[in-house]
Design a protein around this motif. Structure first.
Motif, mmCIF file in Angstrom:
data_model
loop_
_atom_site.group_PDB
_atom_site.id
_atom_site.type_symbol
_atom_site.label_atom_id
_atom_site.label_comp_id
_atom_site.label_asym_id
_atom_site.label_seq_id
_atom_site.Cartn_x
_atom_site.Cartn_y
_atom_site.Cartn_z
ATOM 1 N N GLY A 132 -2.113 67.141 88.217
ATOM 2 C CA GLY A 132 -1.786 68.025 89.461
ATOM 3 C C GLY A 132 -3.294 68.044 90.258
ATOM 4 N N SER A 133 -3.523 68.323 91.466
ATOM 5 C CA SER A 133 -4.676 68.099 92.142
ATOM 6 C C SER A 133 -4.298 69.112 93.366
ATOM 7 C CB SER A 133 -4.921 66.802 92.609
ATOM 8 O OG SER A 133 -3.958 66.134 93.573
ATOM 9 N N ALA A 134 -5.276 69.346 94.031
ATOM 10 C CA ALA A 134 -5.448 70.310 95.270
ATOM 11 C C ALA A 134 -4.381 69.672 96.423
ATOM 12 C CB ALA A 134 -6.709 70.568 96.114
ATOM 13 N N GLY A 135 -3.806 68.435 96.628
ATOM 14 C CA GLY A 135 -3.020 68.019 97.625
ATOM 15 C C GLY A 135 -2.004 67.004 97.169
ATOM 16 N N ALA A 136 -1.157 67.475 95.903
ATOM 17 C CA ALA A 136 -0.344 66.707 95.356
ATOM 18 C C ALA A 136 0.945 67.006 95.674
ATOM 19 C CB ALA A 136 -0.924 66.459 93.885
ATOM 20 N N ALA A 137 2.132 66.228 95.392
ATOM 21 C CA ALA A 137 3.489 66.587 95.590
ATOM 22 C C ALA A 137 4.215 65.459 94.833
ATOM 23 C CB ALA A 137 3.944 66.777 97.002
ATOM 24 N N PRO A 138 5.299 65.634 94.270
ATOM 25 C CA PRO A 138 6.041 64.836 93.429
ATOM 26 C C PRO A 138 7.001 63.910 94.138
ATOM 27 C CG PRO A 138 7.016 67.117 93.155
ATOM 28 C CD PRO A 138 5.741 67.262 93.876
ATOM 29 N N VAL A 139 7.514 62.663 93.647
ATOM 30 C CA VAL A 139 8.074 61.806 94.533
ATOM 31 C C VAL A 139 9.364 62.264 95.241
ATOM 32 C CG1 VAL A 139 9.108 59.492 94.232
ATOM 33 C CG2 VAL A 139 7.058 59.909 93.014
ATOM 34 N N ASP A 140 9.927 62.987 94.532
ATOM 35 C CA ASP A 140 11.402 63.547 95.042
ATOM 36 C C ASP A 140 11.001 64.406 96.333
ATOM 37 O OD1 ASP A 140 10.074 65.504 93.539
ATOM 38 O OD2 ASP A 140 12.088 66.282 93.174
ATOM 39 N N VAL A 141 9.839 64.994 96.579
ATOM 40 C CA VAL A 141 9.684 65.782 97.476
ATOM 41 C C VAL A 141 9.327 64.783 98.750
ATOM 42 C CG1 VAL A 141 8.037 67.470 98.777
ATOM 43 C CG2 VAL A 141 8.888 67.890 96.153
ATOM 44 N N TRP A 142 8.292 63.830 98.498
ATOM 45 C CA TRP A 142 8.003 62.835 99.423
ATOM 46 C C TRP A 142 9.613 62.307 99.879
ATOM 47 C CZ3 TRP A 142 3.929 63.577 101.698
ATOM 48 C CH2 TRP A 142 2.889 64.141 101.306
ATOM 49 N N ASP A 143 10.487 61.849 99.016
ATOM 50 C CA ASP A 143 11.718 61.270 99.316
ATOM 51 C C ASP A 143 12.266 62.422 100.460
ATOM 52 O OD1 ASP A 143 11.705 58.860 98.107
ATOM 53 O OD2 ASP A 143 12.302 59.795 96.167
ATOM 54 N N VAL A 185 -1.220 57.096 100.287
ATOM 55 C CA VAL A 185 -1.905 57.709 101.543
ATOM 56 C C VAL A 185 -1.554 58.924 102.058
ATOM 57 C CG1 VAL A 185 -2.386 57.104 103.952
ATOM 58 C CG2 VAL A 185 -2.193 55.223 102.220
ATOM 59 N N ALA A 186 -0.495 59.416 101.813
ATOM 60 C CA ALA A 186 0.233 60.520 102.261
ATOM 61 C C ALA A 186 -0.284 61.740 101.357
ATOM 62 C CB ALA A 186 1.867 60.511 102.185
ATOM 63 N N GLU A 187 -0.813 61.266 100.044
ATOM 64 C CA GLU A 187 -1.357 62.463 99.107
ATOM 65 C C GLU A 187 -2.823 62.537 100.038
ATOM 66 O OE1 GLU A 187 -0.658 63.862 96.156
ATOM 67 O OE2 GLU A 187 1.617 63.485 96.662
ATOM 68 N N GLN A 238 -5.154 67.524 105.274
ATOM 69 C CA GLN A 238 -4.528 68.354 106.473
ATOM 70 C C GLN A 238 -3.526 69.352 106.165
ATOM 71 O OE1 GLN A 238 -3.116 65.708 109.540
ATOM 72 N NE2 GLN A 238 -4.738 64.479 109.723
ATOM 73 N N GLY A 239 -3.098 69.142 104.868
ATOM 74 C CA GLY A 239 -2.145 70.191 104.506
ATOM 75 C C GLY A 239 -0.824 69.844 104.928
ATOM 76 N N PRO A 240 0.289 70.474 104.722
ATOM 77 C CA PRO A 240 1.658 69.997 104.934
ATOM 78 C C PRO A 240 1.892 70.220 106.411
ATOM 79 C CG PRO A 240 1.625 71.901 103.366
ATOM 80 C CD PRO A 240 0.131 71.906 103.654
ATOM 81 N N THR A 241 1.070 71.061 107.239
ATOM 82 C CA THR A 241 1.339 70.840 108.482
ATOM 83 C C THR A 241 1.312 69.456 109.425
ATOM 84 O OG1 THR A 241 -0.912 71.429 108.909
ATOM 85 C CG2 THR A 241 0.669 73.341 108.863
ATOM 86 N N ALA A 242 0.838 68.506 108.535
ATOM 87 C CA ALA A 242 0.698 66.991 109.228
ATOM 88 C C ALA A 242 2.213 66.668 109.350
ATOM 89 C CB ALA A 242 0.068 66.232 108.187
ATOM 90 N N TRP A 243 3.325 67.357 108.511
ATOM 91 C CA TRP A 243 4.814 67.003 109.048
ATOM 92 C C TRP A 243 5.132 68.348 109.223
ATOM 93 C CZ3 TRP A 243 1.756 65.175 105.014
ATOM 94 C CH2 TRP A 243 1.709 63.710 104.847
ATOM 95 N N PRO A 244 5.006 68.892 110.483
ATOM 96 C CA PRO A 244 5.277 70.344 110.724
ATOM 97 C C PRO A 244 6.823 70.529 110.612
ATOM 98 C CG PRO A 244 4.976 69.216 112.840
ATOM 99 C CD PRO A 244 4.580 68.303 111.746
ATOM 100 N N VAL A 245 7.737 69.939 110.488
ATOM 101 C CA VAL A 245 8.877 70.483 110.598
ATOM 102 C C VAL A 245 9.670 69.961 109.288
ATOM 103 C CG1 VAL A 245 11.614 69.936 111.500
ATOM 104 C CG2 VAL A 245 9.561 70.184 112.896
ATOM 105 N N LEU A 278 7.493 71.012 101.129
ATOM 106 C CA LEU A 278 6.220 70.185 100.688
ATOM 107 C C LEU A 278 5.048 71.123 100.777
ATOM 108 C CD1 LEU A 278 4.478 67.407 100.199
ATOM 109 C CD2 LEU A 278 4.242 67.380 102.781
ATOM 110 N N VAL A 279 4.191 71.245 99.594
ATOM 111 C CA VAL A 279 3.108 72.384 99.546
ATOM 112 C C VAL A 279 2.085 71.544 98.644
ATOM 113 C CG1 VAL A 279 4.353 74.310 99.620
ATOM 114 C CG2 VAL A 279 4.189 73.348 97.354
ATOM 115 N N ARG A 280 0.928 72.032 98.876
ATOM 116 C CA ARG A 280 -0.218 71.712 98.026
ATOM 117 C C ARG A 280 -0.148 72.070 96.676
ATOM 118 N NH1 ARG A 280 -4.883 72.561 102.430
ATOM 119 N NH2 ARG A 280 -5.481 70.838 103.330
ATOM 120 N N GLY A 281 -0.924 71.295 95.830
ATOM 121 C CA GLY A 281 -0.934 71.937 94.411
ATOM 122 C C GLY A 281 0.151 71.512 93.514
ATOM 123 N N GLY A 282 1.000 70.601 93.931
ATOM 124 C CA GLY A 282 1.981 70.181 93.063
ATOM 125 C C GLY A 282 1.632 69.158 91.985
#
Length: 492
Positions: free
Chosen positions: A36-47, A100-102, A108-115, A122-126
């Motif tokens: 885990g890291s401060a700005g990580a998310a699993p693949v299914d969330v990115w999907d 790169v999205a990670e 920038q946090g999840p607000t890079a994809w506001p909607v 999508l949240v930080r810390g996953g």
């Protein structure tokens, strides 16, 4: 020529492990796996984010300035290291885009994809995604040239005639008299040689009130160290004949007057007794008076300049005030005229009732249709076009074709920003790919009322309005929109 918009069929991502490996021997595929890291998310969330942004089309490039499944702007792709994988996001693999999205998520946090970040959760810390990306070899010249610790030949070090200070030997310096004089940089003329003199006057001595310029001096430094009243400007004015026309160029050996109130001329030789009355005393008095006149003239010029500046500022402020008052009056007059011409609520109710009785409709935009209803092709998920497209520039006013209520207003995946209205006759109308919404869910609207502005959001190849007529609020219940408009008196 007016732009013609078309939709893309929804196509889920088809990526296998082979597509994530690096090619051409640039590097080896390294798995990006961590707890885990401060700005990580699993693949299914990115999907899920990609499904919202591009319907999971990781190679999408519609020409709107956003690329790849996660819709990167080119500047963002460059800023977060995307050039290490591909020139644009749509040319990179899914794993490289997520890598790169990670970084973007961390920066920038999840607000890079506001909607879509909200919809996908999508949240930080996953947990870090289980992906593979190409490890690109660092070919920085600095790293190629710098030796690594513990590696490389050590023979050159033994050949060095200069002893290492770390081995306990001291480096001796030659006497000052034997050291060579410093040479000027290449391409620059060395300063003229002058006799060395004191850089500071001796109080009470023959150089009292004077300063001999040394190498590296500037007028600002001299004025500050000698506490010259008026700064370097006053120092320059008092020594202009010595310095010349450029205050930035002073030469070593020049003698500058730093006590501005002191006589500018050297004291005269003593005169014989009896000639004291005709001595240089009147000249000294005249010189002092002349310097006093210069100071008074400078002060007067400064005062006049300040007075002129204040007058100009007052003039500009008055002009701005008058312009603001004029604009306010024009605004009030315009509002009064609009209020006078605006129909009353009774008139609006009467108009709505008459429109309802007559069944009259209005066109959604002032433009002709392009892609017709039920046009066949593989670009649409249902196998045919479920509405009709009106090519219009971004920002064109989109109007309700009839009175009704707003049942949906927001982002809807491949349709982008959309508005869905329910009308008294039981039909529903959809307005898709909008760039802005001016109504909200549950709001009542009249025929011809603006509900948004056209755009190219969602799966769109260019600015246009996608208009549908349905028997229900959702996708799949479409009917012929052109026939519906013509039946309401609209010429399409």
């Amino acid at each position: 020529m007016a732009p013609t918009g078309r939709h893309r069929r929804y196509q889920p991502s088809r990526i296998n492990s082979a597509s994530l490996a690096a090619a051409g021997g640039v590097g080896m595929a390294l798995p990006l796996m961590a707890s885990g890291s401060a700005g990580a998310a699993p693949v299914d969330v990115w999907d899920k984010v990609a499904a919202c942004e591009s319907t999971n089309n990781w190679k999408i490039n519609t020409g709107n300035g956003y690329y790849g499944g996660l819709q990167f702007r080119q500047a963002t792709w460059n800023a977060y290291g995307g050039q290490a994988y591909a020139p644009r996001a749509d040319l990179a693999s899914k794993g490289e885009q997520i890598a790169v999205a990670e970084r973007v998520l961390k920066g920038q946090g999840p607000t890079a994809w506001p909607v879509c970040s909200v919809k996908a959760g999508l949240v930080r810390g996953g947990p870090a995604p289980d992906i593979s990306v190409s490890h690109v070899e660092d070919k920085s010249p600095a790293k190629d040239k710098s030796p690594q610790q513990g590696k490389g030949p050590q023979k050159d070090k033994a050949k060095d005639s200069t002893p290492d200070r770390g081995e306990g030997q001291k480096k001796t310096e030659p006497p000052a008299a034997e050291r060579p004089a410093p040479q000027p940089p290449a391409g620059r003329t060395p300063p003229p040689k002058t006799d060395p003199g004191p850089t500071r006057p001796v109080p009470g001595g023959p150089t009292a009130g004077a300063y001999t310029v040394a190498q590296g001096d500037t007028l600002s430094q001299i004025a500050e160290s000698e506490k010259v009243t008026g700064g370097w400007q006053r120092l320059y004015q008092a020594n202009r004949q010595v310095i010349g026309g450029d205050p930035d160029v002073i030469r070593p050996g020049q003698r500058l007057l730093v006590r501005i109130s002191a006589p500018s001329k050297p004291a005269p030789a003593p005169t014989p007794q009896g000639d004291t009355a005709r001595g240089p005393a009147p000249e000294r008095a005249t010189g002092a008076d002349g310097r006093g006149d210069q100071a008074r003239q400078a002060a007067e010029a400064k005062r006049q300049a300040e007075t002129k500046r204040l007058a100009e500022a007052r003039k500009q402020a008055e002009a701005k005030k008058q312009a603001a008052e004029k604009a306010e009056k024009e605004k009030a007059a315009k509002a009064k005229a609009e209020k006078k011409n605006q129909p009353t609520r009774a008139d609006q109710a009467s108009s709505r009732a008459a429109s309802s009785r007559k069944g009259g409709l209005s066109a959604p935009v002032d433009a002709g249709a392009s892609t017709p209803y039920r046009a066949a092709g593989g670009s649409w998920s249902k196998g045919y076009h479920t509405g009709v497209d009106f090519p219009v520039p971004t920002g064109t006013t989109v109007k309700a074709v009839g009175s009704g209520s707003v049942v949906s207003a927001g982002y809807a995946g491949s349709y982008g920003y959309q508005v869905v209205l329910k009308h008294p006759d039981g039909k529903y109308t959809q307005y898709a790919h909008l760039s802005a919404l001016t109504v909200r869910e549950g709001q009542k609207v009249d025929a011809g009322q603006r509900i948004g502005r056209s755009g190219s959001t969602g799966n769109s190849t260019g600015p246009h309005l996608h208009f549908e007529v349905r028997t229900g609020p959702g996708f799949g219940s479409d009917v012929d929109p052109v026939a519906y408009l013509r039946a309401g008196g609209v010429r399409v």
